[in-house]
Design an enzyme around this catalytic site. Structure first.
Site, PDB file in Angstrom:
ATOM      1  N   HIS A   1       0.856  -1.187   0.000  1.00  0.00           N
ATOM      2  CA  HIS A   1       0.000   0.000   0.000  1.00  0.00           C
ATOM      3  C   HIS A   1       0.891   1.235   0.000  1.00  0.00           C
ATOM      4  CE1 HIS A   1      -3.375   2.618   0.755  1.00  0.00           C
ATOM      5  NE2 HIS A   1      -2.763   3.124   1.811  1.00  0.00           N
TER       6      HIS A   1
ATOM      7  N   GLY B   1       2.859   5.388   4.173  1.00  0.00           N
ATOM      8  CA  GLY B   1       2.359   6.105   5.333  1.00  0.00           C
ATOM      9  C   GLY B   1       0.955   5.656   5.650  1.00  0.00           C
ATOM     10  N   GLU B   2       0.510   5.985   6.862  1.00  0.00           N
ATOM     11  CA  GLU B   2      -0.827   5.562   7.257  1.00  0.00           C
ATOM     12  C   GLU B   2      -1.877   6.210   6.366  1.00  0.00           C
ATOM     13  OE1 GLU B   2      -1.958   8.591  10.837  1.00  0.00           O
ATOM     14  OE2 GLU B   2      -0.552   6.973  11.311  1.00  0.00           O
TER      15      GLU B   2
ATOM     16  N   GLY C   1      -4.632   8.355   4.822  1.00  0.00           N
ATOM     17  CA  GLY C   1      -5.054   9.722   5.023  1.00  0.00           C
ATOM     18  C   GLY C   1      -3.946  10.695   5.344  1.00  0.00           C
ATOM     19  N   ILE C   2      -2.698  10.237   5.348  1.00  0.00           N
ATOM     20  CA  ILE C   2      -1.592  11.126   5.718  1.00  0.00           C
ATOM     21  C   ILE C   2      -1.213  12.075   4.579  1.00  0.00           C
ATOM     22  CG2 ILE C   2       0.352   9.703   4.958  1.00  0.00           C
ATOM     23  CD1 ILE C   2       1.687  10.376   7.680  1.00  0.00           C
ATOM     24  N   GLY C   3      -1.644  11.768   3.346  1.00  0.00           N
ATOM     25  CA  GLY C   3      -1.393  12.684   2.234  1.00  0.00           C
ATOM     26  C   GLY C   3      -0.467  12.167   1.155  1.00  0.00           C
ATOM     27  N   LYS C   4      -0.352  10.865   1.017  1.00  0.00           N
ATOM     28  CA  LYS C   4       0.544  10.288   0.010  1.00  0.00           C
ATOM     29  C   LYS C   4       0.127  10.672  -1.407  1.00  0.00           C
ATOM     30  CE  LYS C   4      -0.277   6.122   1.425  1.00  0.00           C
ATOM     31  NZ  LYS C   4      -1.157   6.448   2.564  1.00  0.00           N
TER      32      LYS C   4
ATOM     33  N   GLU D   1      -6.308   8.606  -6.271  1.00  0.00           N
ATOM     34  CA  GLU D   1      -7.424   8.956  -5.390  1.00  0.00           C
ATOM     35  C   GLU D   1      -7.060  10.173  -4.544  1.00  0.00           C
ATOM     36  OE1 GLU D   1      -9.909   7.300  -1.516  1.00  0.00           O
ATOM     37  OE2 GLU D   1      -8.369   6.033  -2.451  1.00  0.00           O
TER      38      GLU D   1
ATOM     39  N   ARG E   1      18.706  14.082  11.482  1.00  0.00           N
ATOM     40  CA  ARG E   1      18.902  15.429  10.953  1.00  0.00           C
ATOM     41  C   ARG E   1      20.166  15.530  10.104  1.00  0.00           C
ATOM     42  NH1 ARG E   1      18.071  19.886  15.514  1.00  0.00           N
ATOM     43  NH2 ARG E   1      18.228  21.160  13.617  1.00  0.00           N
TER      44      ARG E   1
END
Length: 319
Positions: free
Chosen positions: A151, A166-167, A169-172, A215, A257
């Protein structure tokens, strides 16, 4: 990651792919499956040696095998013995997927009759023996490559194949859309198929049903190829790196970082660089993905900015 079923490869598909002539059309080739990617030249089996015989391989006859058969027949006529037909029957009775004659050669009637009785397809190719063998091996390796479905979103960014995870709904998909608008190309959204056609290479593509669809929550489904043109998509791309989008939590999360050391993830037996990118309001993730792709490409070419900075700190007098 979801394990996918091993592709079913039939002799019928093999025949159609290499335009082979079928000498036994009464046999249903759609029921004969090929389970391995190697082929066999059955010279030893014609001589009666069946120890270690790989009966699950496609059997290919060329000039060498047919010349041997001719010499054995001449010897059998002189001696009055006939062992070749027995070896034919042993070969066919082992359950080989099919028999292929290269260079337009034709099998003996005895072999053809035995294969018909045992239900073994007999096919003919006009190609040279080494050419048809190499072609079949390459095609089978591609068709039977280990594969999984994951996924995420798979994009081509500056020539680097980037899997964004990413989970939900995170915006992929939104990141992918921004990358497409910036001139990069979509390979797959949501259902990404990863295959390993060679030992050191993983290739990503899309499930056929969702190819080039994206989507967007609140908007719905869009067709990237139709909206942005054929230059905005590609059917497959090698996997070069993974980016995991993670919600930024100031209390518990610690993110790299410097980038002196790169995490890797095993994907189908291949080690792939992996980066964790924190998601927070105001961060332009698409730009970060671009930077990560360029940085990953530079590292493959031998330049590591983190190592250069570290060296400058260790040896400041050399500046």
């Amino acid at each position: 990651m979801e394990t996918m079923k091993k592709p079913r490869v039939t002799v019928k598909e093999l025949k159609e792919r290499f335009d082979l002539r079928d000498l036994l059309p009464e046999i249903d080739m759609d029921q004969r499956e090929i389970s391995v990617t190697e082929v066999n030249r059955p010279g030893l089996q014609l001589a009666g040696f069946f120890k270690y015989f790989s009966s699950d391989r496609v059997q290919i006859f060329g000039n060498l095998e047919t010349a041997y058969i001719k010499s054995v027949r001449e010897s059998e006529r002189a001696s009055g013995k006939s062992e070749l037909d027995e070896n034919y029957r042993k070969l066919a009775a082992e359950g080989v997927p099919c028999v292929i004659f290269a260079r337009g050669l034709r099998p003996e009637a005895e072999l053809l009759n035995i294969c018909s009785e045992e239900g073994v397809p007999v096919l003919v190719s006009d190609k040279a023996t080494t050419d048809i063998a190499a072609g079949i091996i390459g095609w089978l390796k591609d068709r039977m490559a280990p594969s999984i479905m994951v996924h995420g979103v798979f994009v081509d960014v500056f020539g680097e194949g980037v899997l964004i995870r990413g989970e939900s709904g995170i915006g992929k998909s939104e990141v992918a859309l921004e990358l497409i608008r910036r001139g990069h190309r979509l390979v797959a959204d949501d259902a990404v198929v990863l295959r390993r056609p060679t030992d050191d290479l993983v290739e990503g593509t899309s499930a056929e049903l969702t190819r080039f669809f994206l989507e967007l929550r609140g908007i719905g489904i869009i067709n990237v190829e139709e909206m942005y043109g054929v230059e905005s998509v590609r059917r497959k791309k090698n996997l070069d790196m993974i980016i995991d989008m993670v919600v930024w939590n100031d209390d518990t999360e610690a993110f790299d970082r410097i980038g002196l050391y790169t995490d890797h993830e095993d994907v189908l037996g291949v080690s792939v660089p992996k980066y964790r990118v924190p998601v927070k309001p105001g961060r332009n993730i698409a730009v970060i993905v671009e930077g990560a792709a360029v940085n990953n490409r530079a590292r493959k070419m031998g330049y590591n900015a983190a190592e250069e900075l570290n060296n400058r700190q260790v040896c400041p007098d050399d500046l």
